[in-house]
Design a protein around this motif. Structure first.
Motif, mmCIF file in Angstrom:
data_model
loop_
_atom_site.group_PDB
_atom_site.id
_atom_site.type_symbol
_atom_site.label_atom_id
_atom_site.label_comp_id
_atom_site.label_asym_id
_atom_site.label_seq_id
_atom_site.Cartn_x
_atom_site.Cartn_y
_atom_site.Cartn_z
ATOM 1 N N MET A 1 57.948 35.823 32.282
ATOM 2 C CA MET A 1 56.455 36.214 32.895
ATOM 3 C C MET A 1 55.568 37.501 31.836
ATOM 4 S SD MET A 1 54.800 36.375 36.609
ATOM 5 C CE MET A 1 56.073 34.854 37.127
ATOM 6 N N PRO A 2 54.785 36.887 31.118
ATOM 7 C CA PRO A 2 53.800 38.242 30.273
ATOM 8 C C PRO A 2 53.557 39.120 31.053
ATOM 9 C CG PRO A 2 52.846 36.184 30.387
ATOM 10 C CD PRO A 2 54.080 35.717 30.867
ATOM 11 N N PRO A 3 53.073 40.176 30.811
ATOM 12 C CA PRO A 3 52.084 41.084 31.805
ATOM 13 C C PRO A 3 50.748 40.563 32.283
ATOM 14 C CG PRO A 3 53.567 42.178 30.339
ATOM 15 C CD PRO A 3 53.946 40.918 29.293
ATOM 16 N N ARG A 4 50.226 41.249 33.192
ATOM 17 C CA ARG A 4 48.639 40.502 33.601
ATOM 18 C C ARG A 4 48.076 41.365 32.637
ATOM 19 N NH1 ARG A 4 51.268 40.043 39.163
ATOM 20 N NH2 ARG A 4 51.196 38.294 39.966
ATOM 21 N N SER A 5 46.980 41.285 31.631
ATOM 22 C CA SER A 5 46.086 41.953 31.298
ATOM 23 C C SER A 5 44.557 42.905 32.122
ATOM 24 C CB SER A 5 44.859 41.304 30.362
ATOM 25 O OG SER A 5 44.595 40.371 30.639
ATOM 26 N N GLN A 6 44.292 42.184 33.579
ATOM 27 C CA GLN A 6 43.858 42.853 34.107
ATOM 28 C C GLN A 6 43.678 41.762 35.586
ATOM 29 O OE1 GLN A 6 39.536 41.177 33.869
ATOM 30 N NE2 GLN A 6 38.568 43.261 34.150
ATOM 31 N N PRO A 7 45.269 42.313 36.134
ATOM 32 C CA PRO A 7 45.480 42.264 37.487
ATOM 33 C C PRO A 7 44.373 42.421 38.562
ATOM 34 C CG PRO A 7 46.526 44.294 37.180
ATOM 35 C CD PRO A 7 45.661 43.514 35.679
ATOM 36 N N THR A 8 44.095 41.373 39.285
ATOM 37 C CA THR A 8 43.651 41.542 41.125
ATOM 38 C C THR A 8 43.524 42.589 41.678
ATOM 39 O OG1 THR A 8 44.333 39.838 41.712
ATOM 40 C CG2 THR A 8 43.400 38.665 40.143
ATOM 41 N N ALA A 9 42.580 42.907 42.602
ATOM 42 C CA ALA A 9 42.511 43.602 43.277
ATOM 43 C C ALA A 9 44.063 43.058 44.564
ATOM 44 C CB ALA A 9 41.655 43.921 44.400
ATOM 45 N N ARG A 10 43.803 42.512 44.973
ATOM 46 C CA ARG A 10 45.055 41.475 45.436
ATOM 47 C C ARG A 10 46.498 41.870 44.985
ATOM 48 N NH1 ARG A 10 45.479 39.050 50.189
ATOM 49 N NH2 ARG A 10 47.306 37.915 50.259
ATOM 50 N N GLN A 11 47.202 41.477 43.471
ATOM 51 C CA GLN A 11 47.802 42.269 42.344
ATOM 52 C C GLN A 11 47.939 43.317 42.233
ATOM 53 O OE1 GLN A 11 46.467 39.887 39.365
ATOM 54 N NE2 GLN A 11 47.597 37.650 39.749
ATOM 55 N N VAL A 12 46.891 43.845 42.686
ATOM 56 C CA VAL A 12 47.660 45.167 42.270
ATOM 57 C C VAL A 12 48.385 45.967 44.046
ATOM 58 C CG1 VAL A 12 46.213 47.618 42.443
ATOM 59 C CG2 VAL A 12 45.758 46.146 40.858
ATOM 60 N N ARG A 13 47.158 45.124 45.087
ATOM 61 C CA ARG A 13 47.670 45.819 46.441
ATOM 62 C C ARG A 13 49.143 45.632 46.828
ATOM 63 N NH1 ARG A 13 45.530 46.455 51.474
ATOM 64 N NH2 ARG A 13 46.834 47.522 52.735
ATOM 65 N N LEU A 14 49.506 44.104 46.330
ATOM 66 C CA LEU A 14 50.726 43.545 46.452
ATOM 67 C C LEU A 14 51.720 45.142 45.669
ATOM 68 C CD1 LEU A 14 53.132 42.329 47.178
ATOM 69 C CD2 LEU A 14 53.319 40.967 45.494
ATOM 70 N N GLY A 15 51.224 45.405 44.340
ATOM 71 C CA GLY A 15 52.196 46.506 43.753
ATOM 72 C C GLY A 15 52.310 47.882 44.062
ATOM 73 N N VAL A 16 51.302 47.524 44.718
ATOM 74 C CA VAL A 16 51.311 49.381 45.620
ATOM 75 C C VAL A 16 51.682 49.397 47.093
ATOM 76 C CG1 VAL A 16 49.845 50.914 47.501
ATOM 77 C CG2 VAL A 16 48.687 50.007 45.192
ATOM 78 N N GLU A 17 52.345 47.649 47.605
ATOM 79 C CA GLU A 17 52.898 48.320 48.898
ATOM 80 C C GLU A 17 54.132 47.742 48.663
ATOM 81 O OE1 GLU A 17 51.899 48.467 51.724
ATOM 82 O OE2 GLU A 17 49.885 48.513 51.549
ATOM 83 N N LEU A 18 54.875 48.106 47.689
ATOM 84 C CA LEU A 18 55.701 47.615 46.755
ATOM 85 C C LEU A 18 56.825 49.374 46.408
ATOM 86 C CD1 LEU A 18 56.142 44.938 44.809
ATOM 87 C CD2 LEU A 18 57.152 45.173 47.312
ATOM 88 N N ARG A 19 55.127 50.005 46.355
ATOM 89 C CA ARG A 19 55.264 51.129 45.528
ATOM 90 C C ARG A 19 55.951 51.753 47.119
ATOM 91 N NH1 ARG A 19 51.675 54.967 46.059
ATOM 92 N NH2 ARG A 19 50.013 53.875 45.577
ATOM 93 N N ARG A 20 54.834 51.572 48.290
ATOM 94 C CA ARG A 20 54.928 52.970 49.383
ATOM 95 C C ARG A 20 56.338 52.464 49.639
ATOM 96 N NH1 ARG A 20 48.871 50.852 51.219
ATOM 97 N NH2 ARG A 20 47.449 53.118 50.499
ATOM 98 N N LEU A 21 56.805 51.596 49.748
ATOM 99 C CA LEU A 21 58.182 51.094 50.760
ATOM 100 C C LEU A 21 59.149 51.797 49.897
ATOM 101 C CD1 LEU A 21 57.948 46.755 51.086
ATOM 102 C CD2 LEU A 21 57.999 49.108 52.859
ATOM 103 N N ARG A 22 59.178 51.618 48.376
ATOM 104 C CA ARG A 22 60.661 52.367 47.533
ATOM 105 C C ARG A 22 59.968 54.281 47.822
ATOM 106 N NH1 ARG A 22 59.081 55.482 43.743
ATOM 107 N NH2 ARG A 22 57.181 54.837 43.163
ATOM 108 N N GLU A 23 58.836 54.358 47.666
ATOM 109 C CA GLU A 23 58.163 56.408 48.751
ATOM 110 C C GLU A 23 58.866 56.126 50.080
ATOM 111 O OE1 GLU A 23 54.659 56.720 47.404
ATOM 112 O OE2 GLU A 23 55.219 56.955 45.395
ATOM 113 N N ALA A 24 58.682 55.288 50.830
ATOM 114 C CA ALA A 24 59.353 55.490 52.070
ATOM 115 C C ALA A 24 60.537 55.887 52.990
ATOM 116 C CB ALA A 24 58.509 54.484 53.155
ATOM 117 N N ALA A 25 61.581 54.764 51.428
ATOM 118 C CA ALA A 25 62.775 55.224 51.181
ATOM 119 C C ALA A 25 63.386 56.563 50.499
ATOM 120 C CB ALA A 25 63.369 53.891 50.489
ATOM 121 N N GLY A 26 62.396 56.812 49.804
ATOM 122 C CA GLY A 26 62.941 58.430 49.359
ATOM 123 C C GLY A 26 63.844 57.961 48.242
#
Length: 283
Positions: free
Chosen positions: A1-26
């Motif tokens: 799947m090619p990278p998105r050129s302009q992700p929506t705010a909802r797609q960005v939010r999903l990425g943010v939440e995945l990052r938060r889970l990773r950071e919470a795991a240290g």
């Protein structure tokens, strides 16, 4: 799947939440990439919303981060796998992306609460009211750009009338109801629209009168959109230069408290309707 050129705010939010889970795991993105046989670049793109992510990968990441919140994981999976092409896509090459992102946020919200201290919230605006506001914010805007903005704002209100109508609560300061963004006819029609919506079973409208004591929230204008779980709540603040999204846990907690404080200063719904009726007669 090619990278998105302009992700929506909802797609960005999903990425943010995945990052938060990773950071919470240290864990670092590099550590996770190595463990899952991926790359740091792909991890970065995923957490930025640029790269799509499958259900299997979301669940694998959650397991790797030792996340046991099943409701949150299911909600993230839904965000990752949905293929909704909502009505707002018709405006993708017509309006700024911010308009589309707001429509998508409202479409997916489990409930919406708004505080209006400068203008009537967009979901409650009449076409004439919306047109006057856009003309004021963007002087000289050509009709080819103005009318799509008005039409888009009108269509946003459909979430309050559809079969699975979104629960909606608006707290409006009296100044908003008295301010004439256009003429008396437009002002009266706007109050009548608010009154009409206030009778819907899913809609609550409360008014904060001028003479209420201890109200210092004159600048409090926001939309609080509840997600399927509290961690996915989002606050949208509309400004002349564009919308601002807030989703940090501490800020959401503070804004929830502010909303409750503002609500406590308002008249209860039936008294609010009577108040709006009186204002409409005065115009």
């Amino acid at each position: 799947m090619p990278p998105r050129s302009q992700p929506t705010a909802r797609q960005v939010r999903l990425g943010v939440e995945l990052r938060r889970l990773r950071e919470a795991a240290g864990m670092t993105a590099r550590e996770v990439a190595v463990a899952l046989g991926s790359s740091s670049v792909h991890m970065s793109q995923t957490e930025a919303g640029i790269a799509g992510v499958s259900e299997a990968r979301v669940r694998r990441l959650a397991a790797h981060y030792a996340c046991v919140d099943a409701e949150l994981i299911d909600a993230l999976v839904a965000m990752a796998t949905e293929r909704t092409r909502g009505w707002w896509e018709e405006y993708r090459d017509v309006l700024p992306v911010a308009f589309l992102d707001l429509s998508e946020l409202e479409h997916h919200a489990c409930s919406i609460r708004e505080v209006g201290t400068d203008h009537v919230p967009g979901l409650l605006q009449t076409e004439e009211y919306a047109r006057a506001v856009f003309k004021y914010w963007r002087p000289g805007l050509p009709s080819s750009e103005l009318e799509p903005r008005v039409a888009h704002r009108k269509r946003r209100g459909a979430i309050l009338d559809r079969a699975d109508a979104t629960p909606y609560e608006a707290v409006l300061h009296e100044s908003v109801l008295r301010t004439r963004v256009a003429d008396r006819k437009v002002a009266r029609a706007q109050l009548e629209r608010i009154l009409d919506h206030s009778t819907k079973p899913n809609v609550t409208v409360c008014v904060i009168p001028f003479d209420v004591d201890n109200f210092a929230g004159a600048g409090t204008t926001m939309m609080y959109a509840s997600g399927p779980v509290p961690a996915l709540d989002t606050v949208h603040m509309d400004t002349v230069s564009g919308g601002v999204y807030v989703d940090a846990v501490a800020q959401l907690h503070a804004l929830r408290s502010i909303f409750e404080t503002v609500t406590s200063a308002a008249l209860e719904p039936s008294r609010s309707r009577d108040y709006i009726h009186r204002l409409a007669k005065e115009i």
